[in-house]
Design a protein around this motif. Structure first.
Motif, short mmCIF file in Angstrom:
data_model
loop_
_atom_site.label_atom_id
_atom_site.label_comp_id
_atom_site.label_asym_id
_atom_site.label_seq_id
_atom_site.Cartn_x
_atom_site.Cartn_y
_atom_site.Cartn_z
N ALA A 66 0.83 -1.21 0.00
CA ALA A 66 0.00 0.00 0.00
C ALA A 66 0.86 1.26 0.00
O ALA A 66 0.57 2.23 -0.72
CB ALA A 66 -0.94 0.00 1.20
N ARG A 70 0.79 4.06 -2.93
CA ARG A 70 0.50 5.47 -2.63
C ARG A 70 1.64 6.35 -3.11
O ARG A 70 1.41 7.42 -3.70
CB ARG A 70 0.27 5.66 -1.13
CG ARG A 70 -1.10 5.26 -0.67
CD ARG A 70 -1.41 5.79 0.72
NE ARG A 70 -0.40 5.44 1.71
CZ ARG A 70 -0.43 4.35 2.46
NH1 ARG A 70 -1.42 3.49 2.36
NH2 ARG A 70 0.53 4.12 3.34
N ASP A 71 2.89 5.94 -2.86
CA ASP A 71 4.04 6.72 -3.31
C ASP A 71 4.06 6.86 -4.83
O ASP A 71 4.33 7.93 -5.37
CB ASP A 71 5.35 6.08 -2.84
CG ASP A 71 5.58 6.23 -1.35
OD1 ASP A 71 4.85 7.01 -0.70
OD2 ASP A 71 6.49 5.54 -0.82
N GLU A 74 1.34 9.32 -5.82
CA GLU A 74 1.72 10.68 -5.49
C GLU A 74 2.78 11.20 -6.45
O GLU A 74 2.71 12.35 -6.90
CB GLU A 74 2.24 10.76 -4.06
CG GLU A 74 1.15 10.62 -3.01
CD GLU A 74 1.69 10.53 -1.60
OE1 GLU A 74 2.91 10.75 -1.39
OE2 GLU A 74 0.89 10.24 -0.69
#
Length: 106
Positions: A66, A70-71, A74
Motif C-alpha cells: 500500500a 501510494r508513493d 503521489e
C-alpha cells in the motif's frame, strides 16, 4: 490401527532428490520421511502461534504494498502537475453565445 489413504504427490526432481538424500541420512524410507514431514507441516499450519506469525507477515506485506502504491500515485500526480505547469498558457476565447465580449465590433 488408523485407516490410511494412498495418494500421489507431484514434486520437482530436485525436491525428490533432497527428500531421498535426507531419508538416507536418517535411515528411513522416502515414504516414511515424507509422511513425517507432511504430518509436522499439517500440525504447524494448525498451530495458533504459527497462524499469528503468517497473519503478521501478510499484514506487513500488504502495508508495504500500500505504501509503494501510494508513493507511486503521489509521484505520478506530482509529475502531472509539473507537466501542466510547464505548458504554455492557452489563449482564452470570448464567449460568443450571447454576442458579448466578441472581438469583432459592428
Amino acid at each position: 490401527m488408523a485407516k490410511s489413504t494412498t495418494f500421489t504427490l507431484r514434486m520437482s526432481q530436485e525436491d525428490y532428490d533432497l527428500l531421498s538424500s535426507l531419508a538416507a541420512i536418517f535411515n528411513q524410507s522416502i515414504a516414511e520421511l515424507a509422511r513425517e514431514i507432511m504430518g509436522e507441516g499439517i500440525r504447524e499450519r494448525l498451530d495458533p502461534a504459527a497462524i499469528d506469525r503468517r497473519i503478521e507477515k501478510e499484514r506487513a506485506r500488504l502495508k508495504q504494498a500500500a505504501i509503494e502504491i501510494r508513493d507511486r500515485v503521489e509521484r505520478s500526480a506530482t509529475a502531472d502537475v509539473g507537466a501542466v505547469a510547464d505548458r504554455e498558457p492557452v489563449a482564452q476565447t470570448a464567449n460568443t453565445d450571447s454576442g458579448e465580449g466578441s472581438a469583432e465590433e459592428d
